[in-house]
Scaffold this active site. Structure first.
Site, PDB file in Angstrom:
ATOM      1  N   LYS A  78      35.310  80.294 127.302  1.00  0.00           N
ATOM      2  CA  LYS A  78      35.538  80.841 125.957  1.00  0.00           C
ATOM      3  C   LYS A  78      36.683  80.133 125.224  1.00  0.00           C
ATOM      4  CE  LYS A  78      36.152  85.084 127.478  1.00  0.00           C
ATOM      5  NZ  LYS A  78      35.692  84.983 128.882  1.00  0.00           N
ATOM      6  N   THR A  79      37.801  79.978 125.905  1.00  0.00           N
ATOM      7  CA  THR A  79      38.969  79.405 125.241  1.00  0.00           C
ATOM      8  C   THR A  79      38.693  77.979 124.777  1.00  0.00           C
ATOM      9  OG1 THR A  79      40.524  80.792 126.464  1.00  0.00           O
ATOM     10  CG2 THR A  79      41.386  78.738 125.569  1.00  0.00           C
ATOM     11  N   GLU A 118      37.741  84.394 120.396  1.00  0.00           N
ATOM     12  CA  GLU A 118      37.217  84.696 121.724  1.00  0.00           C
ATOM     13  C   GLU A 118      36.736  86.143 121.744  1.00  0.00           C
ATOM     14  OE1 GLU A 118      39.195  83.667 125.309  1.00  0.00           O
ATOM     15  OE2 GLU A 118      40.380  82.088 124.335  1.00  0.00           O
TER      16      GLU A 118
END
Length: 470
Positions: free
Chosen positions: A121-122, A165
């Site tokens: 995600k990051t 996110e």
């Protein structure tokens, strides 16, 4: 456009303001003009950055830190019910807002892109933030790590796009209503909150059901959990589904990934045309993250060739295969990987980057519950390294579980043929690595806890050592 500050957020108090997710929201609110305050367990660069934006940051947790005129108290799932500031909020009848609700309020009136998945995600959120900024679209973003370029995890932009996110760990991603949602993968993790894959699937079903009518789901065509999710949601009224990956069925097909040291060249087939661009981080999993970002931007109407060029400007994010430095011919790289799939992907990427040199790993398990459920797989992943040091479990928000220690990982690693050494005293790690490493080797500090702090210490020790003979 969004209103400058949601009414309840005019004077917010954040408990744990230094956390990656919390600090990002606090920074955006401060930029929008809110009177931000909060507390954190210890001093940090993040605390200093918040103060520079005008926020009041207290160190330690005490009831007196909560101002009488606070409009709300913002918490994450990690904050315990007996926190003194939370107890004072109840006594003052100050509304308590979960971090996800605060973030959702910041997206109101904008075009949100929410990036979800068990891992990646990051990086994917960061790639989008960099690319959209490079194209002059001035997005807002909230990321779980600091971008290598801007050096921050959040920004309030004047554009209409908000990239964030979407955290599945505590089901907080159910609060968002994105125009575009990315699902990178669907795997069992966060064992304290999910008892089975069935619960994971149910949670992601809810998340994708929050996509606004006419919106788009960008989802992996390769990962089994994502494929299963696609089969369930494809055909929903008002939902566009765009798959990406190496599968021949993918709408955006990854045709070729060519490793080039610590970068990769990626060629995709999109709308019948081949498109090639560079990803400035190694590993096929990061290349796939970039393709997901590309597909999401195209779903918002941004030309693919412009996005592809802009994605090449991404140079990394803190703790995602971040080069910490080089000393005496040894490079030290930091990895946030803590789930076996992430570990295997990062180790494979570093294995390729090491070429004929050795890969040495310092691994710190994260959470007792994760180690209990996935310790065997973590140990097996470490077999990709030439040698590993395994630290004690980083507990984070958890209390110890009887019988669960890093020995589970060590035993599994040795059973898989790995050269692994348990180390219980952090102070001895740098010396142990300096005694092992030879010029040309790569050292990877790996885990979601404070193992990242060992990178500079290892570099210092390497700089001052007497070089070992091979």
């Amino acid at each position: 456009m969004a209103s400058a500050i949601p009414t309840a957020m005019e004077r917010p108090h954040f408990i744990g303001i230094g956390g990656a997710g919390m600090s990002g929201i606090a920074k955006i609110l401060a930029r929008r003009g809110a009177k931000v305050a909060g507390s954190d367990a210890k001093e940090s660069d993040t605390a200093d950055a918040l103060r520079a934006l005008g926020a009041t940051v207290h160190i330690g947790h005490a009831a007196t830190h909560l101002a009488d005129d606070a409009s709300c108290v913002v918490v994450s799932s990690a904050i315990r019910a007996d926190n003194p500031e939370l107890l004072r909020a109840a006594g003052l009848s100050v509304p308590v807002v979960h971090r996800s609700d605060a973030l959702a309020s910041l997206m109101d009136g904008l075009r949100p892109i929410a990036v979800a998945g068990t891992h990646g995600k990051t990086t994917t959120t960061s790639m989008l933030a960099v690319a959209l900024s490079e194209l002059g679209l001035d997005p807002s973003y909230a990321i779980g790590g600091d971008l290598a370029g801007p050096g921050t995890n959040a920004r309030h932009g004047e554009g209409e796009i908000f990239v964030a996110e979407a955290d599945e760990s505590d089901r907080s991603f159910h609060k968002y209503a994105p125009e575009v949602a990315i699902v990178l993968n669907v795997e069992l993790d966060h064992h304290a909150n999910y008892a089975s894959m069935a619960e994971i699937h149910e949670s992601f079903d809810t998340f994708t059901g929050r996509i606004v009518p006419g919106g788009t789901l960008v989802i992996s065509a390769d990962q089994s959990g994502a494929v299963e999710l696609t089969e369930r949601v494809r055909g929903r009224d008002g939902l566009n589904v765009v798959s990406y990956g190496e599968s021949e069925t993918a709408d955006v097909r990854v045709h070729k990934i060519t490793p080039r040291g610590l970068t990769s060249e990626v060629t995709v087939l999109l709308d019948g045309r081949f498109l090639t661009f560079t990803v400035s981080v190694p590993g096929s999993h990061y290349a796939h993250n970039a393709v997901a970002a590309l597909a999401a931007g195209v779903a918002l109407g941004i030309p693919a060739h412009n996005l592809a060029s802009a994605l090449g400007k991404y140079t990394g994010v803190g703790r995602r295969l971040q080069l910490k430095g080089e000393a005496d011919g040894v490079r030290v790289i930091d990895s946030y990987a803590h789930h076996p799939t992430e570990m295997t992907a990062d180790l494979a990427a570093m294995r390729g980057a090491a070429a004929d040199s050795r890969l040495l790993v310092v691994f710190q398990p994260h959470l007792f519950s994760r180690t209990r459920e996935l310790g065997k797989e973590m140990g097996e992943a470490l077999a990709l390294a030439d040698a590993s040091v395994v630290l004690d479990i980083y507990p984070a928000r958890e209390d110890p579980i009887p019988g669960i220690t890093s020995a589970l990982i060590v035993d599994a690693a040795r059973a898989a043929g790995a050269d692994v050494t348990p180390v219980h005293d952090r102070e001895t790690v740098a010396g142990a690595i300096a005694g092992m490493a030879r010029p040309g080797d790569l050292v990877l500090t790996m885990g979601a806890g404070d193992v990242t702090d060992l990178g500079p210490v290892i570099l210092d020790r390497l700089s001052g050592r007497t070089r070992p003979t091979s």
